[in-house]
Design an enzyme around this catalytic site. Structure first.
Site, PDB file in Angstrom:
ATOM      1  N   CYS A 194       0.834  -1.211   0.000  1.00 52.08           N
ATOM      2  CA  CYS A 194       0.000   0.000   0.000  1.00 52.08           C
ATOM      3  C   CYS A 194       0.861   1.250   0.000  1.00 52.08           C
ATOM      4  O   CYS A 194       0.443   2.307  -0.490  1.00 52.08           O
ATOM      5  CB  CYS A 194      -0.954  -0.006   1.195  1.00 52.08           C
ATOM      6  SG  CYS A 194      -0.144  -0.060   2.803  1.00 52.08           S
ATOM      7  N   HIS A 510      -1.518   1.462   7.549  1.00 55.23           N
ATOM      8  CA  HIS A 510      -2.049   1.351   6.189  1.00 55.23           C
ATOM      9  C   HIS A 510      -2.052   2.737   5.559  1.00 55.23           C
ATOM     10  O   HIS A 510      -2.401   3.731   6.198  1.00 55.23           O
ATOM     11  CB  HIS A 510      -3.465   0.775   6.208  1.00 55.23           C
ATOM     12  CG  HIS A 510      -4.023   0.552   4.841  1.00 55.23           C
ATOM     13  ND1 HIS A 510      -3.470  -0.320   3.935  1.00 55.23           N
ATOM     14  CD2 HIS A 510      -5.111   1.102   4.221  1.00 55.23           C
ATOM     15  CE1 HIS A 510      -4.169  -0.306   2.818  1.00 55.23           C
ATOM     16  NE2 HIS A 510      -5.179   0.551   2.962  1.00 55.23           N
TER      17      HIS A 510
END
Length: 563
Positions: A194, A510
């Site tokens: 990510c 994240h």
């Protein structure tokens, strides 16, 4: 059969050219009628008449042709031309100009004559009439260069949109996909990647970088560094993959119109070749990845001896032409005021969060200039981008062990250090320091303070010119007045187009990217792309902020709206 020869040039015209200035000076005396025929400029109420016989060019069945002497401006008809040329003092009075047709006439020869300078003046007068200049001379198109008309694709009007919405579901889905901004495509997560997807989304929609690759300025099929994938690891002398080529391939894929998520596996593998110490499926830092990508794109082009002009101008690559700026560092002696100045390039600016350090605004006028109010006064856990920038450019006293050698005092003295921005890049990237590492406490932690940032940012208060003006007043220094890197007020205004956020803990987080396209916000969470409101973006934990110069941002919006 003899070949016809041109008549000999008029000797009187040749003598006139030698004794007077070129006939181009007559250009200011010319005017062009609506049908394009040139004539001598005169007052609308003035009727030319022959001096000896008083005949005029007024409407009549057969009006005589009148000529004006270039030496004395006397007007005469063809019948009295010879007498005017012979009248003392005659030398220099043979050449005249037809007042109605702007043609040269020799009174001594009784015939028309040709001169290249005069003909050039007539052509310029006609072209200036056919292509009138605009109000701004800088924006007037050249007669030899036509302005290219921008392509505008078809866009449905409200009636057509209603017809498409009433069609079958498959057609409605295709219409909804077509309505999304171009290049908006999700990226598949290849295993804790990510951090890569978030940075790639910001790079894909940076207007100058996007225009460079979509304009075929770096063609991966013609790049001299291009090496087939199966041959890249064949030997030790094999060149590392060109990241610019792989980035060009991602641009082609994302702007192809396809909406299904794309897998940047080839780009990840190429990056692993350059950053072997990070070649793993573990979570990496998005900021470190961003710096690594720019450095390796720069090194690819710098090391290539046969670098093409399309890949860079001078010693600079496209990555640094877009993101590189110049910082100024002043170290000032507190004893005598001597200042030592150094300059260093940068591709981003790392800012400390100042939440809780000072709840009051140091300079309310500068912050109100960027649309900020005293939003942090009620919450000590809230910081603002303007206060972070003000803290970055604030003078700070160096520690006693950091005394520098003053060239004027000839000894080490206590000093102040102040940073400022000498030159702004096309795209400004701000890195927010959310990860703190303490060697004393032997611990690391993430700072979860909120950061408020404007969508429109004025960087003028943080430029070197503004910092020096506040330090020394309005005195002008020669080194600053002649500075080629000086920033105008127009180029100091920026618009935000991408925000990379980090959620979660330090070792288990994240990354998500918010993109601003056509003044609408989209959330790019790996393969999922959704529409969000401004409030969602403002309340997110920003980690990297991307701003582009305002003129480039609005041009990008105009082009996107035309597609």
């Amino acid at each position: 059969m003899s070949t016809p020869s041109a008549p000999p040039p008029c000797p009187h015209l040749a003598a006139h050219r030698l004794t007077s200035r070129p006939l181009r000076f007559l250009r200011r005396c010319l005017r062009v009628r609506p049908l394009g025929r040139p004539e001598i400029r005169r007052d609308a109420r003035e009727v030319p008449r022959c001096s000896p016989c008083a005949s005029s060019t007024s409407p009549s069945p057969s009006p005589p042709r009148l000529y004006a002497c270039l030496s004395c401006a006397a007007v005469f008809c063809a019948s009295h031309a010879a007498s005017h040329a012979a009248t003392p003092p005659s030398p220099g009075h043979q050449i005249a100009v037809d007042v109605d047709r702007a043609e040269l006439f020799c009174a001594a020869c009784g015939d028309q004559v040709y001169d290249s300078d005069f003909d050039h003046a007539v052509v310029l007068a006609q072209s200036s009439t056919l292509c009138p200049a605009s109000t701004s001379s800088a924006s007037a198109p050249s007669p030899r260069k036509r302005r290219r008309v921008d392509y505008r694709a078809w866009a449905p009007d409200p009636a057509e949109s209603a017809l498409m919405s009433s069609a079958d579901p498959a057609t409605s889905a295709r219409a909804a996909a077509a309505a999304a901004p171009p290049g908006l495509r999700g990226l598949n997560n290849l295993g804790n990647t990510c951090f890569m997807n978030s940075v790639l989304q910001a790079l894909l929609h940076a207007p100058p970088l996007r225009n460079y690759f979509l304009g075929d300025r770096h063609n991966r099929f013609l790049c001299p560094r291009r090496t087939p994938m199966r041959h890249r690891a064949a030997g030790a002398d094999a060149k590392a993959a060109c990241l610019a080529c792989d980035l060009d391939e991602i641009y082609s894929a994302t702007f192809s119109g396809e909406r299904t998520p794309y897998s940047p596996a080839k780009f990840l593998y190429s990056w692993w070749q350059h950053a072997s110490n990070l070649a793993s499926y573990e979570q990496q830092d998005a900021h470190e990845f961003f710096i690594s990508i720019l450095d390796h794109i720069h090194e690819n082009i710098k090391d290539e001896q046969h670098k093409s002009h399309e890949q860079g101008h001078g010693d600079c690559c496209i990555a640094h032409r877009v993101f590189s700026g110049i910082l100024r560092s002043d170290v000032i002696c507190t004893n005598c005021g001597f200042s030592s100045t150094t300059f260093e390039p940068c591709v981003d600016i790392s800012l400390d969060l100042d939440a809780g350090s000072n709840n009051s605004l140091a300079n309310p006028k500068l912050h109100a200039r960027n649309g900020e109010r005293n939003l942090a006064g009620t919450n000590s856990k809230v910081s603002t981008l303007m206060r972070c920038l003000e803290r970055f450019t604030r003078a700070e006293r160096l520690d006693a062990e950091q005394k520098f050698f003053c060239e004027r005092c000839k000894e080490r003295q206590e000093s102040l250090k102040q940073m400022s921005i000498r030159r702004l890049p096309l795209v400004s990237c701000f890195h927010i320091k959310r990860f703190e590492h303490s060697s004393v406490k032997k611990m690391s932690r993430k700072v979860d303070h909120s950061l408020q940032f404007p969508f429109s940012l004025d960087m003028a208060p943080y430029l070197s010119s503004s910092v020096l003006r506040s330090r020394y007043g309005n005195r002008i220094f020669p080194s600053e007045a002649s500075d080629s890197d000086a920033v105008s007020e127009l180029s100091s205004e920026f618009e935000i187009f991408a925000v990379i956020t980090h959620s979660g803990k330090l070792d288990a987080g994240h990354y998500v990217t918010y993109l601003r396209l056509n003044n609408l916000w989209y959330r790019c969470d790996d393969a999922w792309v959704t529409r969000v409101e401004e409030h969602t973006v403002r309340t997110s934990q920003a980690y990297m902020l991307f701003y582009v110069q305002k003129t480039l941002y609005y041009k990008a919006c105009e082009r996107a709206g035309a597609v």
